[in-house]
Design a protein around this motif. Structure first.
Motif, PDB file in Angstrom:
ATOM      1  N   VAL A  61       0.966  -1.200   0.097  1.00 38.55           N
ATOM      2  CA  VAL A  61       0.238  -0.098   0.335  1.00 38.55           C
ATOM      3  C   VAL A  61       1.115   0.795   0.128  1.00 38.55           C
ATOM      4  CG1 VAL A  61      -1.669  -1.299   1.103  1.00 38.55           C
ATOM      5  CG2 VAL A  61      -0.346   0.702   2.535  1.00 38.55           C
ATOM      6  N   ALA A  62       0.854   2.419  -0.543  1.00 39.59           N
ATOM      7  CA  ALA A  62       0.652   3.323  -0.807  1.00 39.59           C
ATOM      8  C   ALA A  62       0.772   4.181   0.816  1.00 39.59           C
ATOM      9  CB  ALA A  62       0.262   4.555  -1.992  1.00 39.59           C
ATOM     10  N   TYR A  63      -0.362   4.279   1.206  1.00 34.82           N
ATOM     11  CA  TYR A  63      -0.958   4.963   2.379  1.00 34.82           C
ATOM     12  C   TYR A  63      -0.736   3.737   3.822  1.00 34.82           C
ATOM     13  CZ  TYR A  63      -3.090   7.204   6.395  1.00 34.82           C
ATOM     14  OH  TYR A  63      -3.495   8.142   7.679  1.00 34.82           O
ATOM     15  N   GLY A  64      -0.015   3.799   4.598  1.00 35.92           N
ATOM     16  CA  GLY A  64       0.266   2.913   5.736  1.00 35.92           C
ATOM     17  C   GLY A  64       0.674   2.050   5.598  1.00 35.92           C
ATOM     18  N   HIS A  65       0.494   0.791   6.548  1.00 27.29           N
ATOM     19  CA  HIS A  65       2.142  -0.251   6.766  1.00 27.29           C
ATOM     20  C   HIS A  65       0.874  -1.732   6.657  1.00 27.29           C
ATOM     21  CE1 HIS A  65       4.919   2.758   7.026  1.00 27.29           C
ATOM     22  NE2 HIS A  65       4.106   3.254   8.121  1.00 27.29           N
ATOM     23  N   VAL A  66       0.724  -1.930   5.836  1.00 27.33           N
ATOM     24  CA  VAL A  66       0.542  -3.900   5.730  1.00 27.33           C
ATOM     25  C   VAL A  66       1.300  -4.413   4.386  1.00 27.33           C
ATOM     26  CG1 VAL A  66      -2.090  -3.093   6.255  1.00 27.33           C
ATOM     27  CG2 VAL A  66      -1.428  -3.252   3.837  1.00 27.33           C
ATOM     28  N   GLY A  67       0.953  -5.296   4.814  1.00 26.35           N
ATOM     29  CA  GLY A  67       1.876  -6.069   3.811  1.00 26.35           C
ATOM     30  C   GLY A  67       3.377  -6.097   3.832  1.00 26.35           C
ATOM     31  N   ASN A  68       3.715  -5.856   2.388  1.00 25.05           N
ATOM     32  CA  ASN A  68       5.011  -5.492   2.056  1.00 25.05           C
ATOM     33  C   ASN A  68       5.514  -4.249   2.605  1.00 25.05           C
ATOM     34  OD1 ASN A  68       6.810  -7.571   1.100  1.00 25.05           O
ATOM     35  ND2 ASN A  68       5.773  -7.382  -0.779  1.00 25.05           N
ATOM     36  N   SER A  69       4.532  -3.577   2.816  1.00 19.94           N
ATOM     37  CA  SER A  69       4.868  -1.931   3.746  1.00 19.94           C
ATOM     38  C   SER A  69       4.833  -2.139   4.964  1.00 19.94           C
ATOM     39  CB  SER A  69       3.528  -1.455   3.209  1.00 19.94           C
ATOM     40  OG  SER A  69       3.095  -0.993   1.807  1.00 19.94           O
ATOM     41  N   ALA A  70       4.515  -2.929   5.260  1.00 12.55           N
ATOM     42  CA  ALA A  70       4.617  -3.468   6.955  1.00 12.55           C
ATOM     43  C   ALA A  70       5.528  -4.783   7.372  1.00 12.55           C
ATOM     44  CB  ALA A  70       3.553  -4.127   7.482  1.00 12.55           C
ATOM     45  N   ALA A  71       6.305  -5.376   6.424  1.00 10.60           N
ATOM     46  CA  ALA A  71       6.396  -6.428   6.470  1.00 10.60           C
ATOM     47  C   ALA A  71       8.640  -6.011   6.317  1.00 10.60           C
ATOM     48  CB  ALA A  71       6.360  -7.892   5.848  1.00 10.60           C
ATOM     49  N   VAL A  72       9.028  -5.222   5.623  1.00  8.75           N
ATOM     50  CA  VAL A  72      10.113  -5.396   4.568  1.00  8.75           C
ATOM     51  C   VAL A  72      10.974  -4.280   5.931  1.00  8.75           C
ATOM     52  CG1 VAL A  72      11.542  -4.101   2.670  1.00  8.75           C
ATOM     53  CG2 VAL A  72       9.082  -5.310   2.332  1.00  8.75           C
ATOM     54  N   PHE A  73       9.883  -3.097   6.488  1.00  7.07           N
ATOM     55  CA  PHE A  73      11.166  -2.437   6.905  1.00  7.07           C
ATOM     56  C   PHE A  73      11.782  -3.124   9.029  1.00  7.07           C
ATOM     57  CE2 PHE A  73      11.615   0.956  10.534  1.00  7.07           C
ATOM     58  CZ  PHE A  73      12.450   1.299   9.990  1.00  7.07           C
ATOM     59  N   PRO A  74      10.549  -3.668   9.129  1.00  2.11           N
ATOM     60  CA  PRO A  74      11.537  -4.720  10.382  1.00  2.11           C
ATOM     61  C   PRO A  74      12.541  -5.349   9.971  1.00  2.11           C
ATOM     62  CG  PRO A  74       8.970  -4.706  10.757  1.00  2.11           C
ATOM     63  CD  PRO A  74       9.173  -3.531   8.811  1.00  2.11           C
ATOM     64  N   LEU A  75      12.207  -6.465   9.059  1.00  2.00           N
ATOM     65  CA  LEU A  75      12.453  -7.255   9.135  1.00  2.00           C
ATOM     66  C   LEU A  75      14.121  -6.525   8.911  1.00  2.00           C
ATOM     67  CD1 LEU A  75      11.559  -9.816   6.648  1.00  2.00           C
ATOM     68  CD2 LEU A  75      12.238 -10.567   8.608  1.00  2.00           C
ATOM     69  N   GLN A  76      14.298  -5.423   7.122  1.00  7.75           N
ATOM     70  CA  GLN A  76      14.942  -4.978   7.028  1.00  7.75           C
ATOM     71  C   GLN A  76      16.377  -4.111   8.515  1.00  7.75           C
ATOM     72  OE1 GLN A  76      14.579  -2.076   4.646  1.00  7.75           O
ATOM     73  NE2 GLN A  76      14.530  -2.780   2.658  1.00  7.75           N
ATOM     74  N   CYS A  77      15.367  -3.989   9.279  1.00  9.16           N
ATOM     75  CA  CYS A  77      16.180  -3.431  10.642  1.00  9.16           C
ATOM     76  C   CYS A  77      16.897  -4.419  11.595  1.00  9.16           C
ATOM     77  CB  CYS A  77      15.344  -2.996  12.255  1.00  9.16           C
ATOM     78  SG  CYS A  77      14.759  -1.406  11.361  1.00  9.16           S
ATOM     79  N   ILE A  78      16.321  -5.295  10.927  1.00  7.82           N
ATOM     80  CA  ILE A  78      16.675  -6.842  12.631  1.00  7.82           C
ATOM     81  C   ILE A  78      18.272  -7.359  11.291  1.00  7.82           C
ATOM     82  CG2 ILE A  78      15.024  -7.343  13.686  1.00  7.82           C
ATOM     83  CD1 ILE A  78      14.880  -9.287  12.330  1.00  7.82           C
ATOM     84  N   GLY A  79      18.747  -6.966   9.954  1.00 11.90           N
ATOM     85  CA  GLY A  79      19.598  -7.582   9.276  1.00 11.90           C
ATOM     86  C   GLY A  79      19.769  -8.400   8.307  1.00 11.90           C
ATOM     87  N   HIS A  80      18.540  -8.304   8.099  1.00 13.95           N
ATOM     88  CA  HIS A  80      18.001  -8.838   6.574  1.00 13.95           C
ATOM     89  C   HIS A  80      18.044  -8.033   5.367  1.00 13.95           C
ATOM     90  CE1 HIS A  80      17.224 -12.948   9.241  1.00 13.95           C
ATOM     91  NE2 HIS A  80      16.452 -11.882   9.832  1.00 13.95           N
ATOM     92  N   GLU A  81      17.875  -9.249   4.047  1.00 13.50           N
ATOM     93  CA  GLU A  81      18.142  -8.258   2.736  1.00 13.50           C
ATOM     94  C   GLU A  81      16.620  -8.810   2.313  1.00 13.50           C
ATOM     95  OE1 GLU A  81      18.940  -5.871  -0.457  1.00 13.50           O
ATOM     96  OE2 GLU A  81      20.087  -6.038   1.212  1.00 13.50           O
ATOM     97  N   VAL A  82      15.960  -7.991   1.242  1.00 14.32           N
ATOM     98  CA  VAL A  82      14.568  -8.314   1.275  1.00 14.32           C
ATOM     99  C   VAL A  82      14.081  -8.216   0.290  1.00 14.32           C
ATOM    100  CG1 VAL A  82      11.711  -8.412   2.155  1.00 14.32           C
ATOM    101  CG2 VAL A  82      13.579  -7.957   3.498  1.00 14.32           C
ATOM    102  N   TRP A  83      13.891  -9.067  -0.626  1.00 12.06           N
ATOM    103  CA  TRP A  83      12.938  -8.572  -2.534  1.00 12.06           C
ATOM    104  C   TRP A  83      11.939  -8.859  -2.230  1.00 12.06           C
ATOM    105  CZ3 TRP A  83      17.251 -12.908  -3.559  1.00 12.06           C
ATOM    106  CH2 TRP A  83      18.564 -12.512  -3.340  1.00 12.06           C
ATOM    107  N   PRO A  84      11.094  -7.614  -1.822  1.00 18.79           N
ATOM    108  CA  PRO A  84       9.580  -8.397  -1.852  1.00 18.79           C
ATOM    109  C   PRO A  84       8.874  -7.734  -3.282  1.00 18.79           C
ATOM    110  CG  PRO A  84      10.223  -5.343  -2.208  1.00 18.79           C
ATOM    111  CD  PRO A  84      11.499  -6.023  -1.688  1.00 18.79           C
ATOM    112  N   VAL A  85       7.920  -8.370  -3.713  1.00 20.62           N
ATOM    113  CA  VAL A  85       7.132  -8.309  -4.278  1.00 20.62           C
ATOM    114  C   VAL A  85       5.925  -8.827  -4.645  1.00 20.62           C
ATOM    115  CG1 VAL A  85       6.470 -10.478  -6.878  1.00 20.62           C
ATOM    116  CG2 VAL A  85       8.976 -10.735  -5.606  1.00 20.62           C
TER     117      VAL A  85
END
Length: 299
Positions: free
Chosen positions: A11-35
């Motif tokens: 989503v553009a506005y807010g945080h669900v799906g990849n818009s919620a998942a990618v950043f926390p995973l990056q914060c704990i040190g993972h590389e994330v490839w969103p589709v």
């Protein structure tokens, strides 16, 4: 660091799906490839939104392009969440199989997003049968909420015994690890206080081949879309780190403790800000450095 392929909504506005998942995973040190499987203006809980469902053929094309770069052997984890069309099931299953053919150690975590106890089932009628028949059987980890666990296993899930029985039934479908979120039951400690108007508790239960564990947190009196997506993402991320560590048999137990801590603080920060959307960025320190303030109990 692990490489995680995340196939879900955005989503553009807010945080669900990849818009919620990618950043926390990056914060704990993972590389994330969103589709992306959808590209909406906002989550559907608002009752109105704009933007397209991405056709399954287009999702498959993106994944094919990733494969053509020689990236599939590098993928350590696969994460899927909300799926808007039944056609995407075959794409997911074939992708998981292709990745595991090139990296048998890759872990597939499926968040079988179907609904909640308050909203009921909010996906197309074709989706739940596809989870049962097609997607869940190829998953290594599933992360249903209590409602979705009952829907998935076609069981009444109310107290601890029925929840654990449903978990066993879900594991018989294929996944070795089950994380149940948003567990509320009348036999839980503090349930009586909640019935009298107190804050009550909410639990998460994790089960794998090494044991069964429960963590209990205070229940915050509000709901925000996307918290389940963050939960599934962090749980997978911590499991990957734990299985690569010194005590892989404790990976699920430790992932449960860290995930519960981070998600509680995310919700607490969101509540304090009185925000209609998750305060995902503002709570970032709690992903990388979970406070581990809640005890994990062996069942």
């Amino acid at each position: 660091m692990s490489n995680i392929l995340s196939i879900q909504s955005a989503v553009a506005y807010g945080h669900v799906g990849n818009s919620a998942a990618v950043f926390p995973l990056q914060c704990i040190g993972h590389e994330v490839w969103p589709v992306y499987t959808v590209n909406y203006s906002n989550h559907t809980g608002y009752g109105a939104w704009e933007g397209p469902i991405i056709p399954a053929t287009d999702v498959a094309a993106v994944l094919s392009g990733v494969k053509d770069r020689g990236a599939f052997p590098l993928i350590d984890g696969i994460l899927t969440g909300y799926q808007a069309s039944p056609e995407i099931a075959d794409v997911i299953v074939s992708t998981v199989r292709d990745i595991k053919a090139e990296n048998p150690d890759a872990i597939y975590a499926c968040d079988p997003v179907m609904g909640s106890a308050t909203s009921g089932c909010f996906v197309a009628d074709e989706i739940p049968p596809l989870f049962r028949s097609t997607i869940v059987p190829v998953a290594d980890i599933i992360t249903p909420n209590q409602f979705e666990l009952g829907f998935l296993t076609e069981r009444d899930v109310t107290d601890l015994d029925s929840t654990l029985a449903a978990v066993d039934a879900a594991r018989e479908m294929g996944p070795s690890t089950v994380l149940v979120t948003s567990v509320q039951r009348p036999d839980a400690p503090s349930a009586a206080a909640a019935a009298d108007g107190g804050p009550g508790v909410v639990e998460m239960i994790a089960v794998d081949d090494h044991g069964k564990w429960l963590v209990r947190t205070p229940r915050l009196p509000f709901k925000r879309n996307g918290s389940g997506d963050v939960t599934a993402a962090l749980f997978l991320g911590h499991v990957l780190q734990g299985r690569a560590g010194a005590n892989p048999e404790d990976a699920v137990k430790d992932a449960l403790a860290k995930t519960a801590s981070s998600v509680y603080d995310l919700l607490r920060v969101t509540q304090e800000a009185d925000s209609p959307e998750l305060q995902l960025v503002q709570a970032q320190d709690y992903y990388a450095n979970p406070q581990l303030q809640f005890e994990v109990e062996a069942l």
